[in-house]
Scaffold this active site. Structure first.
Site, PDB file in Angstrom:
ATOM      1  N   GLU A 426      62.035  10.979   6.028  1.00  0.00           N
ATOM      2  CA  GLU A 426      62.273  11.369   4.634  1.00  0.00           C
ATOM      3  C   GLU A 426      61.494  12.644   4.320  1.00  0.00           C
ATOM      4  O   GLU A 426      60.272  12.675   4.362  1.00  0.00           O
ATOM      5  CB  GLU A 426      61.815  10.242   3.693  1.00  0.00           C
ATOM      6  CG  GLU A 426      61.847  10.616   2.225  1.00  0.00           C
ATOM      7  CD  GLU A 426      61.267   9.511   1.335  1.00  0.00           C
ATOM      8  OE1 GLU A 426      60.913   8.436   1.850  1.00  0.00           O
ATOM      9  OE2 GLU A 426      61.163   9.747   0.120  1.00  0.00           O
ATOM     10  N   ASP A 499      58.810   7.017   2.909  1.00  0.00           N
ATOM     11  CA  ASP A 499      57.577   6.765   2.168  1.00  0.00           C
ATOM     12  C   ASP A 499      57.508   5.308   1.710  1.00  0.00           C
ATOM     13  O   ASP A 499      58.533   4.673   1.475  1.00  0.00           O
ATOM     14  CB  ASP A 499      57.515   7.658   0.915  1.00  0.00           C
ATOM     15  CG  ASP A 499      57.287   9.121   1.278  1.00  0.00           C
ATOM     16  OD1 ASP A 499      56.862   9.376   2.421  1.00  0.00           O
ATOM     17  OD2 ASP A 499      57.543   9.990   0.420  1.00  0.00           O
ATOM     18  N   ASP A 501      57.159   3.923  -1.013  1.00  0.00           N
ATOM     19  CA  ASP A 501      57.280   3.806  -2.473  1.00  0.00           C
ATOM     20  C   ASP A 501      58.722   3.458  -2.827  1.00  0.00           C
ATOM     21  O   ASP A 501      59.546   3.224  -1.945  1.00  0.00           O
ATOM     22  CB  ASP A 501      56.832   5.105  -3.166  1.00  0.00           C
ATOM     23  CG  ASP A 501      57.681   6.300  -2.741  1.00  0.00           C
ATOM     24  OD1 ASP A 501      58.692   6.099  -2.026  1.00  0.00           O
ATOM     25  OD2 ASP A 501      57.335   7.433  -3.116  1.00  0.00           O
ATOM     26  N   ASP A 503      61.164   5.211  -4.078  1.00  0.00           N
ATOM     27  CA  ASP A 503      62.141   6.166  -3.553  1.00  0.00           C
ATOM     28  C   ASP A 503      62.379   5.941  -2.068  1.00  0.00           C
ATOM     29  O   ASP A 503      63.519   5.984  -1.591  1.00  0.00           O
ATOM     30  CB  ASP A 503      61.639   7.603  -3.758  1.00  0.00           C
ATOM     31  CG  ASP A 503      62.051   8.131  -5.126  1.00  0.00           C
ATOM     32  OD1 ASP A 503      62.815   7.420  -5.811  1.00  0.00           O
ATOM     33  OD2 ASP A 503      61.597   9.241  -5.483  1.00  0.00           O
TER      34      ASP A 503
END
Ligand code: 0RA
Length: 638
Positions: A426, A499, A501, A503
């Protein structure tokens, strides 16, 4: 031989049988992980379902208690308590202590249900720290208890009983199962599925572990029709009511419901005797060939195809299809890697004939629905032609001539795919770190920018027009859909690195959905993995630890501060980009120290389901997703 001796000999066999189960639990329930644990519940519930299918039970209560023991209650006839005519022990004892004793009570009973392994409750007994069976029958309440499969209380009448029914309470043995925590979602999903598959039965799931007991009732009078409506609950449908037909031929029961929606994917679920046949098989083959044929027959008679001189492919006929097929077979043969592929060859023709009849008749009688379906299939065929042209851009032209690899790809130097892996990373910045940190001999890096395309809501031509997706397909090298050939995969490990998180979770969901829809074989073959980057670095002086969970962080922090002087520093990684190349290598990419999770087909199905809900018009599923991922949020947004 005296009766006493006979009984003695029998109990030795019993001990040996249950001993074998405890020695090799995996052979009986697949694993001692989460799946195996939940399988215990399904095994017990399946017996009650059989009693319901026989017409005697209407309600099944499943309760998870605070200590993770489980109680399953049904209102059927009750497991027989009288002595078995030849075995000379109570039927209930036979069921609970003898392997595969399920069908021994009466040979004529048509037992089609049964867990994936169909092993019977004696296996649950063997793997339980404690099991209590209570039977209400003939005005009396009977009870028997066991510890790890061994009888601790012989069959006893403990009181009177007004009705009839069976209650099985068991607590999984922690000596067998490393984790004995049941998951509400896992149980609810399966029990809901069973309630859909066996319309009319009430299954009530209750969880007593939280602050307040939680309960949900699964009861669907409409069976498969309600199942399909539920699957399409967030979709725009082409016709308001699912098409339904069922028939029995040569002792095989076939039950089907289907409905077309405006989307571009196919969602077909097949079951045999209540078992989800993830890998398909002869029943699915029969369904597909009948569907293609019937849709083409109707198309030929309609105006839509008068001018066209092509036939509709199977893919065209299935675009936007949501379908559930349930067959009941007396002696199913399960094949495939996970034993979820039906092998009985006779079933193919039976399903084909029933679908040809049923769907043909329905479409004759409902020409409006037929027109809508044909129109959709024709536009799918036109898009397919456009896609073929787009695909030529991304696939190898021939065996010798390689397609041009994407510019962003940092390929590895080794050529043996079995040794090579590709990281789909990403963001360009993390991609840069990964490129510097990797072992370039066998690790390739492909950075992906931003969110990739919403593949659940796009047709193949649009999907293939997307830059990021084209890069992935070309880099992996094995094509998509009809052109897919796993032998051409350039890497045997495809590792998604996003990541930690919300997203990142979203992008991972998107990627999994893409692989699930376009290259499911990669998942089936175990080529897809998820990287596990750390959340924290905890250090004092030269001593450092990487923590992958909040608990680990606390532990390392304590360990370092216990040691004496100096400050413990904690760095929180908000994203992959915050790690330098060396750290990324050590924590996430070095095969000697990293953890990577292999993605299963179930994970991918879950991802696509989740995706569907996230993209739907409902706000609620999105809120739930954020909540489910709140652990990341709380870690990152402190
Ligand atoms: C065999 C025969 C009979 C009942 C059952 C099995 C039975 C088994 C289970 C397991 C869980 N719940 C169950 N309910 C019933 C009945 C024989 C008779 O009454 O004639």
């Amino acid at each position: 031989m005296t009766k006493q001796d006979e009984y003695g000999a029998d109990s030795i066999t019993v001990l040996k049988g249950l001993e074998a189960v405890r020695k090799r639990p995996g052979m009986y329930i697949g694993s001692t992980g989460e799946n195996g644990l939940h399988h215990l519940v399904y095994e017990v519930v399946d017996n009650s379902i059989d009693e319901a299918l026989a017409g005697f039970a209407t309600r099944i209560d499943v309760t998870v208690h605070r200590d993770n023991s489980v109680t399953v209650v049904d209102d059927g006839r009750g497991i027989p308590v009288d002595l078995h005519p030849t075995e000379k022990i109570p039927g209930i004892e036979l069921a609970l202590t003898v392997l595969h004793a399920g069908g021994k009570f009466d040979k004529n009973s048509y037992k089609v249900s049964g867990g994936l392994h169909g092993v019977g409750v004696s296996v649950v007994n063997a793997l339980s720290e404690k099991l209590v069976a209570t039977v209400d029958r003939g005005g009396a309440r009977h009870q028997m208890t066991f510890v790890r499969g061994q009888t601790t209380q012989k069959l006893t009448v403990i009181g009177m009983a007004a009705g009839t029914g069976t209650t099985i309470s068991f607590k999984p043995d922690p000596l067998i199962f490393p984790v004995i925590e049941f998951s509400w979602n896992t149980l609810a999903d399966r029990l809901r599925q069973l309630a859909f598959l066996n319309g009319g039965i009430s299954i009530i799931l209750t969880d007593e572990r939280g602050d307040a007991p939680k309960s949900e009732t699964f009861h669907y009078k409409g069976g498969l029709v309600e199942f399909v409506s539920w699957l399409n609950r967030n979709k725009k449908v082409l016709h308001p009511k699912p098409v339904h037909f069922s028939a029995t031929r040569d002792d095989v029961d076939v039950d089907i419901a289907l409905q077309y929606e405006e989307g571009y994917n196919e969602n077909t679920f097949t079951f045999v005797n209540n078992i989800n046949t993830h890998e398909g098989g002869t029943h699915l083959t029969g369904l597909r060939s009948a569907l293609t044929r019937t849709i083409n027959d109707v198309a030929k008679k309609s105006n839509a195809m008068k001018k066209a001189d092509f036939t509709l492919s199977g893919d065209d006929a299935r675009e936007g299809l949501t379908c559930v097929l349930h067959v009941k077979v007396r002696e199913p043969q399960f094949e495939g890697q996970t034993k979820t592929k039906l092998g009985n060859s006779e079933v193919e023709g039976i399903v084909r004939a029933i679908v040809n009849d049923g769907l043909g008749t329905f479409l004759d009688e409902n020409p409006g629905v037929g027109r809508a379906i044909i129109e959709k299939a024709v536009s799918a065929a036109l898009a397919r032609e456009a896609a073929r042209k787009a695909r030529d851009l991304v696939r190898k032209k021939s065996g010798l001539e390689n397609a041009v690899l994407p510019g962003k790809l940092a390929d590895c130097s080794l050529e043996d795919p079995a040794m090579c892996e590709i990281y789909l990373v990403e963001g360009d910045s993390a991609g840069g770190s990964a490129k510097q940190g990797r072992d370039r001999s066998f690790q390739a890096i492909l950075p992906l920018r931003g969110k990739i395309l919403n593949v659940e809501r796009a047709r193949i031509d649009k999907i293939l027009g997307n830059e990021e997706i084209r890069s992935m397909i070309t880099a992996i090298g094995c094509g998509v859909r009809e052109d897919f050939n796993i032998a051409e995969a350039r890497y045997h490990k495809i590792i998604l690195m996003t990541d930690a998180d919300v997203d990142g979770a979203h992008i991972r969901t998107l990627l999994l959905t893409f692989f699930f829809r376009q290259m499911p074989e990669l998942i089936e073959s175990g080529y897809i993995y998820i990287a596990q980057p750390p959340l924290y670095r905890v250090a004092r002086g030269k001593e450092e630890y990487y923590a992958y969970t909040e608990e680990e962080r606390a532990e390392f922090s304590k360990r370092l501060s216990d040691g004496g002087k100096g400050n413990v520093g904690t760095q929180r990684y908000k994203g992959l980009g915050e790690m330098n190349p060396d750290q990324l290598w050590k924590t996430t990419m070095d095969p000697n120290t990293r953890t990577i999770l292999r993605v299963t087909l179930e994970d991918a199905v879950e991802a696509s389901k989740l995706f569907d809900e996230l993209m739907g018009d409902d706000v609620e599923p999105r809120r739930l997703f954020i909540e489910a991922n709140a652990k990341y949020v709380s870690v990152l947004d402190v």
